[in-house]
Design an enzyme around this catalytic site. Structure first.
Site, PDB file in Angstrom:
ATOM      1  N   ASP A 151     -42.260 -45.466 -43.026  1.00 47.44           N
ATOM      2  CA  ASP A 151     -41.225 -46.701 -43.056  1.00 47.44           C
ATOM      3  C   ASP A 151     -40.420 -46.774 -44.292  1.00 47.44           C
ATOM      4  OD1 ASP A 151     -39.794 -48.986 -42.386  1.00 47.44           O
ATOM      5  OD2 ASP A 151     -41.375 -50.275 -41.803  1.00 47.44           O
ATOM      6  N   CYS A 189     -38.769 -55.178 -36.852  1.00 52.57           N
ATOM      7  CA  CYS A 189     -38.017 -55.653 -37.911  1.00 52.57           C
ATOM      8  C   CYS A 189     -37.809 -57.097 -38.240  1.00 52.57           C
ATOM      9  CB  CYS A 189     -36.606 -54.785 -37.944  1.00 52.57           C
ATOM     10  SG  CYS A 189     -35.711 -54.688 -39.297  1.00 52.57           S
ATOM     11  N   HIS A 210     -39.391 -46.195 -39.456  1.00 51.10           N
ATOM     12  CA  HIS A 210     -39.192 -47.702 -38.947  1.00 51.10           C
ATOM     13  C   HIS A 210     -38.873 -47.873 -37.486  1.00 51.10           C
ATOM     14  CE1 HIS A 210     -38.480 -51.922 -39.702  1.00 51.10           C
ATOM     15  NE2 HIS A 210     -37.175 -51.826 -39.124  1.00 51.10           N
TER      16      HIS A 210
END
Length: 454
Positions: free
Chosen positions: A362, A268, A396
């Protein structure tokens, strides 16, 4: 496969159909009946290692529910269950037999662990105390369909297993060195060990479970905080790359860390920082970027005389799902737009190797597009130092196999639940595969470890 049942008035007699054959059985144990058992081996293991789960002592062609339950450190109950038909010996082997329904279907030996779901909405199973206590997971087997978690006392058999995040001999050393804050996990043994910096994203604070698991595999791993921890900034803001350079220098100077260069594993916002570290810091040899961008976003990045202006977040593009979670996938501007090209991180300057790990479902970043842009740019420039692992169906939060699939959870930085995306079984397969590939990548470019179990 057609499944049907009829419970009589007191719910004690079960009728079920399988392939046109109708059978009758009884819940519970009676004199002369075999005693049901459920066995998981090993009973105590590291959290990222697989188990073998076996059920025995039942009737042939009996429909059963196998369930896993654990309560996390915040008191939240997580459960997963699946339905199986026993074989002709009255047994179920999760490494061999296919689930016919429940939280997953098909042959999924670790499906009960990888698909644990929270009783409280938007909760995420994330181990906080990694040294002194394991997760204790209760495994139960029930006759027929079992859908109500409060009826555990009626299970035919149960066993509790321990899932540890640190192996014997692994040390955790709190880090307060200059500005650097975090925790260093040292493998058992004399070393020296290859060094890795572990960075998370917008969750903030100090997240240690992945660093602990990497230490079990022979990497001296620094879990690094950069906001919302101790005396660090309370909120995410401008990124000072010299802070991360200071962390790299600290790790390289440790007597149990083998240089001359380090690895990074990051996800991230942390992957954005890791990409900048790989590009500008000479201490970095091997970088794993999990579902990150290709440019600086939201806040400027500083390094000595360099300042990279960010692509602004466009919060007006946020979407709210029916469940009340925020979908952030549209808030990132296009790095290819002329206005934003100065924000793109010039990865071609990196001296080491970079592995991109992306989930094609994602819902936080458009990470597949970002990684693809980098790969195409490197190809045009004749650069070969980047590689891409792309997983259809993965979301994600691609984490070690110890981490159950999390579609959405609370994000303190936004004071809101956020959608991470993904499809359960595909996401979990991506976690198992990528965890092995990440370790192989680090071994290849940092050298072998004293403990190289994959």
């Amino acid at each position: 496969m057609s499944l049907r049942r009829l419970l009589q008035s007191q719910g004690r007699i079960l009728y079920a159909e399988r392939g046109g054959v109708r059978r009758q059985g009884f819940k519970g144990s009676f004199p002369g009946f075999k005693m049901a058992t459920i066995t998981a081996t090993p009973k105590s293991s590291l959290a990222d290692e697989p188990l073998k789960i076996h059920v025995a002592g039942l009737e042939p062609s009996q429909l059963v529910t196998v369930q896993a339950s654990l309560t996390d450190e915040k008191g939240v109950l997580f459960q997963a269950r699946a339905f199986y038909w026993t074989d002709q010996r009255g047994q179920v082997d999760l490494t061999r037999d296919a689930a016919v329904g429940g939280d997953y279907s098909g042959v999924q030996p670790m499906g009960l662990f990888l698909l644990l779901k929270p009783e409280r909405p938007f909760s995420r199973l994330m181990k906080r105390e990694v040294m002194s206590s394991p997760y204790k997971v209760r495994l139960d087997v029930f006759d027929s369909f079992h859908l109500v978690s409060q009826l555990q006392e009626q299970s035919l058999a149960s066993q509790t297993v321990e899932r540890w995040y640190t192996a014997p001999g692994v040390q955790r050393v709190p880090v307060r060195h200059g500005r650097v804050r975090g925790a260093l996990f040292l493998p058992a043994g004399q070393g020296p060990f290859p060094g890795v910096i572990d960075i998370f994203g917008g969750v903030g604070g100090l997240t240690e479970f992945r660093a602990a698991l990497l230490a079990n595999r022979g990497f001296a791993t620094l879990a690094l905080a950069y906001f919302a921890y101790e005396d660090l900034p309370s909120a995410l803001g401008p990124i000072d790359l010299e802070y991360f350079e200071e962390a790299a220098e600290f790790l390289l100077k440790h007597p149990k860390v083998r240089g001359p260069r380090l690895g990074i594993v990051a996800i991230c916002k942390g992957a954005e920082i890791a990409l900048a570290m790989a590009t500008y810091l000479t201490q970095i040899e091997a970088t794993v970027c999990i579902n990150g961008p290709n440019a600086v976003n939201g806040y400027p990045l500083y390094y000595r005389d360099l300042c990279i202006q960010p692509i602004p977040y466009k919060y007006e593009r946020m979407l709210i799902t029916e469940q009340g979670a925020v979908d952030l996938s549209n808030i990132f501007g296009d790095p290819q737009a002329e206005l934003h090209r100065g924000s793109i991180i010039p990865v071609e300057k990196a001296q080491g190797k970079i592995l991109f790990v992306v989930g094609e479902k994602d819902r936080n970043y458009n990470s597949k597009a970002f990684a693809t842009e980098i790969m195409e740019r490197m190809k045009k420039l004749g650069k070969t130092h980047c590689a891409l692992l792309s997983y259809p169906g993965a979301g994600h939060l691609i984490e070690p196999p110890s981490s159950p699939f999390c579609y959405q959870s609370w994000l303190p930085h936004l004071s809101s639940p956020v959608v991470w995306g993904g499809e359960g079984q595909a996401h979990d397969a991506a976690q198992v595969h990528s965890w092995k590939e990440i370790q192989k990548f680090l071994h290849l470019h940092l050298g072998p470890t004293q403990s190289s179990r994959l």
